[in-house]
Design a protein around this motif. Structure first.
Motif, mmCIF file in Angstrom:
data_model
loop_
_atom_site.group_PDB
_atom_site.id
_atom_site.type_symbol
_atom_site.label_atom_id
_atom_site.label_comp_id
_atom_site.label_asym_id
_atom_site.label_seq_id
_atom_site.Cartn_x
_atom_site.Cartn_y
_atom_site.Cartn_z
ATOM 1 N N GLY A 34 -0.701 4.917 3.785
ATOM 2 C CA GLY A 34 0.309 4.062 3.177
ATOM 3 C C GLY A 34 1.704 4.286 3.734
ATOM 4 N N ASP A 35 1.979 5.488 4.228
ATOM 5 C CA ASP A 35 3.298 5.769 4.807
ATOM 6 C C ASP A 35 3.581 4.891 6.021
ATOM 7 O OD1 ASP A 35 3.765 7.669 2.871
ATOM 8 O OD2 ASP A 35 3.404 9.381 4.189
ATOM 9 N N TRP A 36 2.531 4.479 6.735
ATOM 10 C CA TRP A 36 2.719 3.628 7.906
ATOM 11 C C TRP A 36 3.253 2.256 7.505
ATOM 12 C CZ3 TRP A 36 -2.922 4.682 9.761
ATOM 13 C CH2 TRP A 36 -3.027 6.013 10.186
ATOM 14 N N CYS A 37 3.044 1.885 6.248
ATOM 15 C CA CYS A 37 3.463 0.570 5.759
ATOM 16 C C CYS A 37 4.898 0.578 5.225
ATOM 17 C CB CYS A 37 2.511 0.112 4.659
ATOM 18 S SG CYS A 37 0.837 -0.141 5.268
ATOM 19 N N TRP A 38 5.552 1.747 5.285
ATOM 20 C CA TRP A 38 6.904 1.891 4.753
ATOM 21 C C TRP A 38 7.727 2.786 5.674
ATOM 22 C CZ3 TRP A 38 7.517 3.131 -1.153
ATOM 23 C CH2 TRP A 38 8.803 2.789 -1.571
ATOM 24 N N ASP A 39 7.509 2.658 6.953
ATOM 25 C CA ASP A 39 8.162 3.525 7.940
ATOM 26 C C ASP A 39 9.510 2.926 8.332
ATOM 27 O OD1 ASP A 39 8.718 5.471 9.764
ATOM 28 O OD2 ASP A 39 7.021 5.040 11.079
ATOM 29 N N LEU A 40 10.500 3.099 7.466
ATOM 30 C CA LEU A 40 11.845 2.575 7.680
ATOM 31 C C LEU A 40 12.796 3.707 8.041
ATOM 32 C CD1 LEU A 40 12.180 0.317 4.507
ATOM 33 C CD2 LEU A 40 11.577 -0.417 6.813
ATOM 34 N N HIS A 41 13.779 3.395 8.868
ATOM 35 C CA HIS A 41 14.833 4.374 9.168
ATOM 36 C C HIS A 41 16.177 3.674 9.046
ATOM 37 C CE1 HIS A 41 16.643 7.951 10.741
ATOM 38 N NE2 HIS A 41 17.364 7.193 11.536
#
Length: 188
Positions: A34-41
């Motif tokens: 799920g972290d891949w779907c929220w990988d914002l910087h």
């Protein structure tokens, strides 16, 4: 029958590492962190990004569930609240799918030490330790199977998850045929 394996747990407990191992062992499997779907910087948490990550997760999981090449779909994410799990599952087409949900847990000191090693290796920021420890108690209220991983290797966790999901012995041998929704450098 297709199976969806959902693995929740606090940051650093070993979800990603164990699920990668399970993915490696199960033939015709897909893996989504799920972290891949929220990988914002920079990482941003607000109503819009929360809705976006749920849309991203559900879109990818439904595509894997519809795909004839996928027999087992492995999904891991923090998921500290039943409402989050329920929101995801409500948006999935689970007809003809065996659903298996788990939370990986460990004692606070074990989790703290694992995260400390990750911080020392530059894999995580130090603030993750307190955030992860704050989530740890939340997994007792999830309506999922729990697996205490404090003394287990990733391979042992993967084998236990496969056993609990009823994967035939031949399914847990190392297999080259797998599909992944992305890559991650984290060890969680």
């Amino acid at each position: 029958m297709k199976r969806l394996i959902v693995v929740a747990g606090p940051m650093g407990v070993g979800k990603t590492t164990a699920c990668r191992e399970l993915h490696r062992r199960l033939p015709r499997s897909a893996f989504l962190d799920g972290d891949w779907c929220w990988d914002l910087h920079p990482f941003t948490v607000n109503a819009q990004t929360k809705a976006m990550v749920l849309d991203n997760i559900c879109h990818l999981l439904n595509n894997f569930l519809r795909c004839d090449a996928c027999e087992s779909i492995i999904f891991c994410w923090v998921i500290p609240e039943q409402a989050i799990l329920d929101a995801i599952l409500a948006r999935l087409d689970l007809r003809g799918v065996g659903l298996h949900c788990f939370a990986l847990v460990a004692e606070a000191e074990v989790l703290r030490e694992r995260l400390r090693r990750d911080v020392e290796c530059g894999l995580r920021d130090e603030d993750v330790i307190l955030r992860s420890l704050a989530y740890l108690g939340k997994y007792a209220s999830l309506d999922v199977g729990r697996l205490d991983v404090r003394a287990m290797s990733p391979a042992e966790v993967a084998a236990e998850l496969a056993r609990r999901c009823g994967c035939p012995v031949s399914d847990v041998e190392a297999q080259p045929n797998r599909i992944s929704a992305g890559t991650s450098t984290e060890n969680a």
